[in-house]
Design a protein around this motif. Structure first.
Motif, PDB file in Angstrom:
ATOM      1  N   GLU A 134     -32.881 -12.631  46.987  1.00 15.57           N
ATOM      2  CA  GLU A 134     -31.696 -11.874  47.389  1.00 15.57           C
ATOM      3  C   GLU A 134     -30.853 -12.742  48.315  1.00 15.57           C
ATOM      4  O   GLU A 134     -31.375 -13.308  49.283  1.00 15.57           O
ATOM      5  CB  GLU A 134     -32.081 -10.602  48.143  1.00 15.57           C
ATOM      6  N   THR A 151     -26.933  -9.197  47.335  1.00 11.24           N
ATOM      7  CA  THR A 151     -26.896  -7.941  48.069  1.00 11.24           C
ATOM      8  C   THR A 151     -25.600  -7.834  48.856  1.00 11.24           C
ATOM      9  O   THR A 151     -25.051  -8.849  49.295  1.00 11.24           O
ATOM     10  CB  THR A 151     -28.105  -7.823  49.021  1.00 11.24           C
ATOM     11  N   GLU A 194     -26.589  -1.078  51.750  1.00 10.25           N
ATOM     12  CA  GLU A 194     -26.534  -1.695  50.424  1.00 10.25           C
ATOM     13  C   GLU A 194     -25.802  -0.765  49.457  1.00 10.25           C
ATOM     14  O   GLU A 194     -26.187   0.389  49.259  1.00 10.25           O
ATOM     15  CB  GLU A 194     -27.955  -1.975  49.927  1.00 10.25           C
ATOM     16  N   PHE A 204     -31.537  -4.421  53.938  1.00  8.76           N
ATOM     17  CA  PHE A 204     -30.690  -3.729  52.957  1.00  8.76           C
ATOM     18  C   PHE A 204     -29.848  -2.650  53.633  1.00  8.76           C
ATOM     19  O   PHE A 204     -29.663  -1.551  53.094  1.00  8.76           O
ATOM     20  CB  PHE A 204     -31.529  -3.131  51.824  1.00  8.76           C
TER      21      PHE A 204
END
Length: 300
Positions: free
Chosen positions: A168, A107, A276, A273
């Protein structure tokens, strides 16, 4: 419980090189031989997207594994077909011969090592607790199908099997490899396989009977203008603050015009996130989670 058949997948998104390089390393070394008693399949999920250094060719492969899509032979596009090939190779979903899947991702967000669980089977929480015991700074992110899609069926690749997780690791830019991210990913996989091996022989103690989990609530969209274009960016005070508390009144966006937009929800949430890169085309700025402590049932 005795788990024998495992799949490790890298490159489900073709521009996330860490998993692809680790698969190549595993294939060129005696990786499987180290884990005596385990049958480990190694797979590059989306080789065509990897050739193009793109997340996907036609559609996101990691959103292509709902049962209705796997059964629909009329769905167009490379990833729709590729999902069926993968499902045949390591599935089929619902009666999978592969018992546990580790799907490696990276990520661009500041999420460190994150274990993502997509169902609430006690074994998966025990597995996550063991990984956290070995890597204390990792995070456990739980997203049920209902909370993610509003439906009962998850679209993720690792939902083919009942056990396992999506991994991730970040932050890292797309299309590159970093040694530290490779090593963190490798350590998480090693801890997972160690847990499986030990539990198979009855050696693995429960490291804890509770686990801190960040549970998915919803996504938050970027501000948009009248033409439906993104009209702002992540505020400096939110940037890189994954897993940090977010409350009403905290700044989350700055518009192109220079105005500040603040968080409006009541309660305490934990964003993940954040910014992202892969979600810009969906206009998603970050996801919200709530932190809770889960009791773990001992089924070993």
């Amino acid at each position: 419980m005795n788990i024998k058949n495992i799949a490790i997948v890298g490159g489900t998104h073709g521009n996330e090189y860490t998993g692809i390089y680790l698969i190549k390393r595993m294939q060129r070394t005696q990786f499987q031989a180290k884990w005596n008693g385990l049958e480990i399949a190694l797979m590059i999920g989306n080789p065509r997207a990897y050739e193009q250094c793109s997340r996907f060719v036609d559609t996101d492969l990691n959103r292509a594994f709902k049962n209705e899509d796997l059964l629909n032979i009329e769905l167009p596009g490379y990833e729709a077909n590729r999902a069926k090939v993968i499902n045949q190779a390591i599935g089929p979903k619902g009666s999978s011969r592969t018992e546990l899947i580790i799907d490696m991702h990276t990520t661009t967000a500041n999420m460190g090592v994150t274990i993502i669980l997509v169902n609430d089977h006690p074994y998966n929480f025990q597995l996550a607790a063991y990984i956290k015991h070995k890597l204390p700074n990792c995070f456990i992110y739980y997203t049920s199908a209902k909370s993610y899609t509003g439906e009962a069926d998850h679209p993720f690749l690792n939902s083919i099997a009942p056990y396992g997780f999506l991994l991730e690791v970040g932050p890292i830019a797309n299309g590159i490899v970093r040694h530290d991210i490779l090593e963190q990913t490798s350590m998480a996989i090693g801890a997972a396989l160690e847990f499986v091996s030990k539990t198979n022989t009855g050696e693995c103690p429960m490291p804890t009977n509770s686990l801190e989990v960040y549970e998915h609530v919803r996504t938050v969209a970027f501000p948009i203008d009248a033409a439906d274009n993104i009209n702002g960016f992540i505020h400096r005070e939110l940037q890189d603050s994954d897993y940090q508390p977010l409350q009403k009144g905290d700044p989350i966006f700055e518009t192109i015009e220079g105005d500040t937009i603040c968080f409006a929800d009541e309660g305490v949430f934990y964003p993940v996130f954040i910014n992202e890169a892969a979600y810009y085309y969906k206009k998603i700025a970050f996801s919200l989670t709530q932190k809770r402590v889960m009791k773990i049932k001992n089924t070993l």
